[in-house]
Enzyme design. Structure first.
Site, PDB file in Angstrom:
ATOM      1  N   HIS A 148       2.678  -9.700   8.273  1.00  0.00           N
ATOM      2  CA  HIS A 148       3.131  -8.471   8.942  1.00  0.00           C
ATOM      3  C   HIS A 148       4.128  -8.760  10.069  1.00  0.00           C
ATOM      4  O   HIS A 148       4.752  -7.825  10.582  1.00  0.00           O
ATOM      5  CB  HIS A 148       1.949  -7.699   9.511  1.00  0.00           C
ATOM      6  CG  HIS A 148       1.030  -7.143   8.476  1.00  0.00           C
ATOM      7  ND1 HIS A 148       1.468  -6.336   7.450  1.00  0.00           N
ATOM      8  CD2 HIS A 148      -0.315  -7.289   8.300  1.00  0.00           C
ATOM      9  CE1 HIS A 148       0.441  -6.000   6.681  1.00  0.00           C
ATOM     10  NE2 HIS A 148      -0.646  -6.583   7.171  1.00  0.00           N
ATOM     11  N   ASP A 184      -2.032 -10.159  -0.950  1.00  0.00           N
ATOM     12  CA  ASP A 184      -2.879  -9.554   0.067  1.00  0.00           C
ATOM     13  C   ASP A 184      -2.996  -8.055  -0.210  1.00  0.00           C
ATOM     14  O   ASP A 184      -2.107  -7.457  -0.823  1.00  0.00           O
ATOM     15  CB  ASP A 184      -2.261  -9.788   1.447  1.00  0.00           C
ATOM     16  CG  ASP A 184      -3.151  -9.375   2.593  1.00  0.00           C
ATOM     17  OD1 ASP A 184      -3.916 -10.218   3.078  1.00  0.00           O
ATOM     18  OD2 ASP A 184      -3.090  -8.190   2.999  1.00  0.00           O
ATOM     19  N   HIS A 186      -2.664  -5.648   1.872  1.00  0.00           N
ATOM     20  CA  HIS A 186      -1.646  -4.912   2.614  1.00  0.00           C
ATOM     21  C   HIS A 186      -0.247  -5.433   2.277  1.00  0.00           C
ATOM     22  O   HIS A 186      -0.062  -6.622   2.026  1.00  0.00           O
ATOM     23  CB  HIS A 186      -1.875  -5.049   4.119  1.00  0.00           C
ATOM     24  CG  HIS A 186      -3.216  -4.595   4.570  1.00  0.00           C
ATOM     25  ND1 HIS A 186      -4.294  -5.457   4.688  1.00  0.00           N
ATOM     26  CD2 HIS A 186      -3.676  -3.364   4.923  1.00  0.00           C
ATOM     27  CE1 HIS A 186      -5.348  -4.772   5.107  1.00  0.00           C
ATOM     28  NE2 HIS A 186      -5.008  -3.508   5.255  1.00  0.00           N
TER      29      HIS A 186
END
Length: 334
Positions: A148, A184, A186
């Site tokens: 992220h 993942d 996300h």
């Protein structure tokens, strides 16, 4: 979340659980990381972000902005309308400037944050070096995770983007085509942003549909890159409750895209186990045994592989999930 305080699920116990499970299963040898310095980080991240993460905590303690117990969490964010009017944040104290570089309110900074983020990078790069030196597979137990984190932004429990740093490291060692596969739960908004206009790095991600899942503002199927990177970004958003059969079909398509790209570097995998059916902050439906199939599908491509641990927050199952994945990967390679 929604005005309610929730626990921080990114805890040290995650990696300790994986270490214990791998030791009990006799899966590979545990190596210590080698220091790689700041250059690999600043080759991917804005120096202002690095400086902020290095000094925000000590500055806050010295100024009394924190008592040394409470974490640093931004309360004011440099959102688009404010930024459009010009930003003169260089005179603002670092601890008050976090909102200019942070994605969310779920990524606290504490005394050991910067050291942990630096260590995670060293773990990732040491795994990459192992594969470059001839190992067919290396698994980096990175904590904190990284996908992220964007060029000048942290968030989503991530501070430095381990996968992007490894990809850049491989490119610096002579690779002209590097592929990152992100499994993942996300979407890796940071990895996408960093390589959005790069033609030499392919980013392919399977993740929960951002129409309902963090990070919400990236990960849609129509996001394919720009400029030299057009077509080098491919997203596979998945509906809630996705189980192994449709998941494997999407993974097969993702692997076909990587095969067509034909990378000349080890495959980089952002490996999250928050796709697990009982993960506390996710809603897909993979089971422990399914990870062996996922591992074997990736191994079937026959490429040297660097695995980088990302998410996975069901601590009671994360070790078994990791062992299942590695068993499936290794069974096909043996």
């Amino acid at each position: 979340m929604g005005g309610r305080a929730i626990p921080c699920y990114e805890r040290p116990e995650r990696i300790l659980a994986i270490e214990q499970a791998l030791a009990e299963a006799g899966v590979g040898a545990l190596l210590s990381p080698r220091e790689h310095g700041l250059e690999p980080i600043t080759s991917v991240h804005d120096p202002d972000l690095v400086d902020l993460l290095e000094h925000a905590w000590t500055d806050a303690v010295a100024s009394g902005a924190t008592d040394g117990a409470a974490p640093l969490i931004p309360d004011t964010f440099l959102v688009g309308p404010m930024a459009a009017g010009g930003y003169g944040g260089s005179g603002t104290a670092r601890a008050a400037r976090l909102g200019a570089h942070c994605l969310d309110t779920a990524t606290p900074i504490v005394a050991g944050t910067y050291a942990a983020a630096r260590a995670a990078v060293d773990v990732a790069l040491t795994a990459a070096d192992q594969v470059l030196d001839g190992e067919p597979l290396a698994y980096a137990l990175c904590r904190p995770p990284g996908h992220h984190a964007a060029r000048a932004m942290y968030g989503g429990y991530c501070f430095f983007n381990n996968a992007a740093i490894v990809a850049e490291h491989l490119a610096s060692r002579g690779a002209s085509r590097v592929a990152i596969l992100d499994v993942d739960y996300h979407h890796g908004n940071g990895t996408q942003q960093i390589f959005w206009e790069r033609g030499d790095v392919l980013y392919v991600s399977l993740h929960a549909d951002p129409a309902r899942a963090f990070p919400y503002f990236s990960g849609h199927a129509d996001e394919t890159g720009a400029g030299a990177g057009k077509g080098r970004n491919r997203n596979f958003p998945l509906p809630a409750g996705t189980r192994i059969t449709p998941y494997a079909a999407a993974l097969e398509d993702a692997c076909a895209i990587i095969a067509e790209f034909d990378p000349d570097a080890p495959l980089v995998v952002s490996l999250g186990f928050d796709t697990y059916e009982r993960d506390p902050i996710a809603d897909l439906g993979l089971r422990t045994d399914d990870y062996a199939r996922v591992g074997s599908m990736i191994a079937a491509r026959g490429r040297p592989t660097v695995l980088l641990q990302e998410g996975g927050y069901a601590i009671d199952a994360i070790g078994a999930n990791a062992v299942s994945f590695l068993s499936g990967f290794s069974a096909l390679r043996s």
